[in-house]
Design a protein around this motif. Structure first.
Motif, PDB file in Angstrom:
ATOM      1  N   ARG A   1     -11.313   9.693  -3.301  1.00 28.54           N
ATOM      2  CA  ARG A   1     -11.369   8.511  -2.431  1.00 28.54           C
ATOM      3  C   ARG A   1     -10.749   7.259  -3.049  1.00 28.54           C
ATOM      4  NH1 ARG A   1     -14.322  10.973   1.449  1.00 28.54           N
ATOM      5  NH2 ARG A   1     -16.106  12.222   0.894  1.00 28.54           N
ATOM      6  N   ARG A   2      -9.735   7.478  -3.891  1.00 29.55           N
ATOM      7  CA  ARG A   2      -8.970   6.334  -4.410  1.00 29.55           C
ATOM      8  C   ARG A   2      -7.837   5.972  -3.458  1.00 29.55           C
ATOM      9  NH1 ARG A   2     -10.079   9.210  -9.613  1.00 29.55           N
ATOM     10  NH2 ARG A   2      -8.211  10.440  -9.203  1.00 29.55           N
ATOM     11  N   LEU A   3      -7.496   6.915  -2.568  1.00 25.69           N
ATOM     12  CA  LEU A   3      -6.553   6.686  -1.478  1.00 25.69           C
ATOM     13  C   LEU A   3      -7.196   7.163  -0.191  1.00 25.69           C
ATOM     14  CD1 LEU A   3      -3.139   8.166  -2.789  1.00 25.69           C
ATOM     15  CD2 LEU A   3      -3.679   5.752  -2.476  1.00 25.69           C
ATOM     16  N   THR A   4      -6.862   6.511   0.925  1.00 27.67           N
ATOM     17  CA  THR A   4      -7.317   7.022   2.212  1.00 27.67           C
ATOM     18  C   THR A   4      -6.444   8.205   2.604  1.00 27.67           C
ATOM     19  OG1 THR A   4      -5.820   5.653   3.525  1.00 27.67           O
ATOM     20  CG2 THR A   4      -7.982   4.674   2.915  1.00 27.67           C
ATOM     21  N   LEU A   5      -6.889   8.967   3.590  1.00 28.73           N
ATOM     22  CA  LEU A   5      -6.068  10.078   4.083  1.00 28.73           C
ATOM     23  C   LEU A   5      -4.723   9.581   4.600  1.00 28.73           C
ATOM     24  CD1 LEU A   5      -8.819  12.207   5.818  1.00 28.73           C
ATOM     25  CD2 LEU A   5      -7.334  12.967   3.970  1.00 28.73           C
ATOM     26  N   LEU A   6      -4.721   8.456   5.286  1.00 33.18           N
ATOM     27  CA  LEU A   6      -3.471   7.903   5.812  1.00 33.18           C
ATOM     28  C   LEU A   6      -2.528   7.500   4.684  1.00 33.18           C
ATOM     29  CD1 LEU A   6      -1.849   7.140   8.296  1.00 33.18           C
ATOM     30  CD2 LEU A   6      -3.003   4.930   8.291  1.00 33.18           C
ATOM     31  N   GLN A   7      -3.060   6.844   3.652  1.00 39.13           N
ATOM     32  CA  GLN A   7      -2.230   6.486   2.502  1.00 39.13           C
ATOM     33  C   GLN A   7      -1.696   7.744   1.808  1.00 39.13           C
ATOM     34  OE1 GLN A   7      -5.351   4.249   0.547  1.00 39.13           O
ATOM     35  NE2 GLN A   7      -4.241   2.302   0.822  1.00 39.13           N
ATOM     36  N   GLY A   8      -2.555   8.739   1.666  1.00 39.56           N
ATOM     37  CA  GLY A   8      -2.138   9.994   1.046  1.00 39.56           C
ATOM     38  C   GLY A   8      -1.042  10.681   1.826  1.00 39.56           C
TER      39      GLY A   8
END
Length: 140
Positions: free
Chosen positions: A52-59
């Motif tokens: 959870r250091r990146l959101t799914l959208l960012q990933g």
């Protein structure tokens, strides 16, 4: 993503190296191998989303950036680490699949399996062969 991606996420000791080195190369499939720069980048994105250091959208945007230079009509991304490991009893496999579904836009999957007793023997033999295991098979 314009093209369809297939994730090869077979369990450890289930002929994944054979599939990667012999089959995918022999049939000329465009693929990303476990130790490639692209796979390291993809795995970092996956881990950052998983923790959870990146959101799914960012990933997903990061995955697009990594894959755009190598993506053609189809692509196989091959890495057994994406599936998890028996050391944590695959406790987060459901979360892993949710991440993979989002990051790779509902990919196809190749999941290899093997009888548990055969995995045990193979794991022991590999440890002995690599000289990092000194136990007899019965002790193992």
């Amino acid at each position: 993503m314009q093209s369809k991606i297939t994730l090869h996420i077979g369990l450890y000791k289930t002929a994944t190296t054979f599939l990667q080195c012999r089959i995918l190369n022999a049939i000329g499939v465009n693929h990303i191998m476990p130790h490639s720069d692209e796979m390291h980048q993809l795995y970092d994105v996956f881990e950052n989303v998983r923790y959870r250091r990146l959101t799914l959208l960012q990933g997903r945007e990061c995955v697009k950036t990594v894959l755009n230079p190598v993506l053609d009509s189809s692509l196989v991304v091959s890495n057994e680490h994406l599936f998890g490991h028996d050391k944590n009893l695959f406790s987060d496999v459901e979360w892993r699949f949710q991440i993979l579904e989002e990051l790779f836009d509902k990919p196809n999957y190749i999941i290899t399996i093997r009888r548990q007793d055969a995995i045990c023997v193979s794991s022991w033999y590999q440890g002995v062969k690599q000289k990092n295991l000194t136990l007899t098979f019965d002790q193992f």
